[in-house]
Each structure stands twice: as C-alpha cells, then as structure tokens.
Design an enzyme around this catalytic site. Sequence first.
Site, short mmCIF file in Angstrom:
data_model
loop_
_atom_site.label_atom_id
_atom_site.label_comp_id
_atom_site.label_asym_id
_atom_site.label_seq_id
_atom_site.Cartn_x
_atom_site.Cartn_y
_atom_site.Cartn_z
N ASN A 49 -25.09 1.22 1.35
CA ASN A 49 -24.02 1.07 2.33
C ASN A 49 -23.41 -0.32 2.18
OD1 ASN A 49 -22.43 0.67 4.60
ND2 ASN A 49 -23.89 1.58 6.03
N HIS A 81 -16.95 7.18 4.03
CA HIS A 81 -17.76 5.97 4.07
C HIS A 81 -19.15 6.31 3.54
CE1 HIS A 81 -20.07 2.58 5.18
NE2 HIS A 81 -20.62 3.14 6.25
N CYS A 138 -17.22 -0.56 8.94
CA CYS A 138 -17.24 0.44 7.86
C CYS A 138 -15.93 1.21 7.74
CB CYS A 138 -18.39 1.41 8.08
SG CYS A 138 -19.99 0.60 8.26
#
Length: 312
Positions: free
Chosen positions: A268, A238, A113
């Site tokens: 995500n 993120h 990430c």
Amino acid sequence: MTGSRIAAVGHYQPAKVLTNEDLAELVDTSDEWITSRVGIRTRHIAGPDEPVDELAAHAAAKALASAGLVPEDIDLVLVATSTAIDRSPNMAARVAARLGIPSAATMDLNVVCAGFTHALATADHAVRAGGATRVLVIGADKMSDVADWTDRTTCVLVGDGAGAAVVEAAEEPGIGPVLWGSVPEMGNAVRIEGVPSRFAQEGQSVYRWATTRLPAIARQACERAGLVPEDLAAVVLHQANLRIIEPLAGKIGAVNAVVARDVVESGNTSAASIPLALSKLVERGEISTGDPVLLFGFGGNLSYAGQVVRCP
C-alpha cells in the site's frame, strides 16, 4: 479545447525491497499470514536520504520524457501526498525546483489514498476552466516514515513510491467526470496522526465499506463517462488489499477488464498506488492507447474519488 487528457505516465520505486520473510524477522508474522490476509509479497522502502519529493520528481521526470515535454511546458504542479514532513515549502514546490520548472503554480493535496484521483480531477477542472494548459499530477508517499514497525497488522501493508501523469488540453476529452465524496462518520477508520505521526486503521470497517458500498459508486463513475462497466479495458483501484481488489471488479461488472494487482509487489503506497499501477500496465503493454480505464481511490477521511480515463 473542450477537455483534457492524460498524455503520458511514469513511476518510480526505491531500490530496496522488503520481503515478507524480512518482516518476519522484525515482528511476529510470516509470509503465509501476510499473503492470506492482504496478498502482499514485497514492498519497496526508501532510505533516510530519499525524501518524498525525490520519489515524486523521479516519477514526474519519466512522465515528462514520455510525453516529449520539457519542464518549461508545465504551468501547474499538483502533488497528492499525506507523508510530507514539512509544511512549507510544499512537495509540489520542491518537485518543481528539482525538475527546473520555472514558474508553475504549485499545490499539494492531502486526501491520503484517494489523493491521486482527487488531484487528477483538479487538473482536469483547471484545464477546462482555462487556468492551466499542461499539468503535472503526482501521487507520492513514503509510508515507511509513518509505519509502526512493531505493529504487525499495519507495518506489513506499507510501501514507498511515486507515480505521475502529464495532463494537457485536448479537443477530445480523455478524462471523464469525477465522482467524489466522503463518509464523515468513518473519518477515523484510516489515520496518520500523532507526534511522531503513525499510520493506523480499522481494517475490517474499511473492508466492509469497500466491498459493499464501493461497487455502486464505481458504476456511477462509469455512467458519468457514458460507459457501462463491461466497456472497461482495465480497472485500477487503490492498491490496499488484494482481498478487496479482486472481488470488486466482478461486483462493479468490469468482466472484460484487466485488473491491476500491483499491491502484490508494492504494498500500500497510499496516493502513489493508482498512478504506480497504471504506469506499470502501460509500460507492460497490458492496455493500449485510447482504452477506457476506471481509476478509483478510497481510504483516509474516508474519502473516495473515481473517473474513467483514456489510456495514454
């Protein structure tokens, strides 16, 4: 030239949208359960005939077009991804082939990430060192490939997509010094492992680290850029969980900043999440050319990387 800047950005998401209601037909969950815990309402899911390099190439082509460049102008391609199936050729080589980039160096970075912010720093360093003039930096992940669609704690989180930036040499630096590192003792907190590979995480551990440790680290990234958090026009973290994102801008001290909340509609997307969200802010005109923007990635390994950039 004394530095580098982001000349343009672009993003791409697959057409298929998976809603919370759709997920409720697959696992024991509900729209209320998902939105109250992570804030996600929809996510885009790529089909079996849409590999990671295709997502990446679409985003990269948009960034190139926005920068007014052609493939021959690029001499380095960096792809941040953790969902590549094959070891070789890497995603960067496949993207270069798709776009017709003739002779660029091609490298993948797997920092999950935090991949895009690591790749952006690497591009900046390459340009400053004279190893590249124009770099295509891409974050792309197909998280649906590694999701356990029977686990309601993780499958509700993930989405697919890609975001890209063109980085080029500049007299006035537009990419600030990176602040990066890792927390080795938390390396297992976010995982994509096994055969077949599956995404798993210790959500509470990541939540506690992000909400308690990350603000001070992000403030240090601002200091390295010669700014205070109040100067920021936008904060792009993120896109993991809205419950992490929303309080953090306040804890960082970015009281005047637009806060990216793309997680609500995209979920995500791992390495894609920061460039996706940044590109959308630019596309919607929510930030202007030259605005200072904090980018900060964190997640697997537990790795983190952040820098202040000037909006293209």
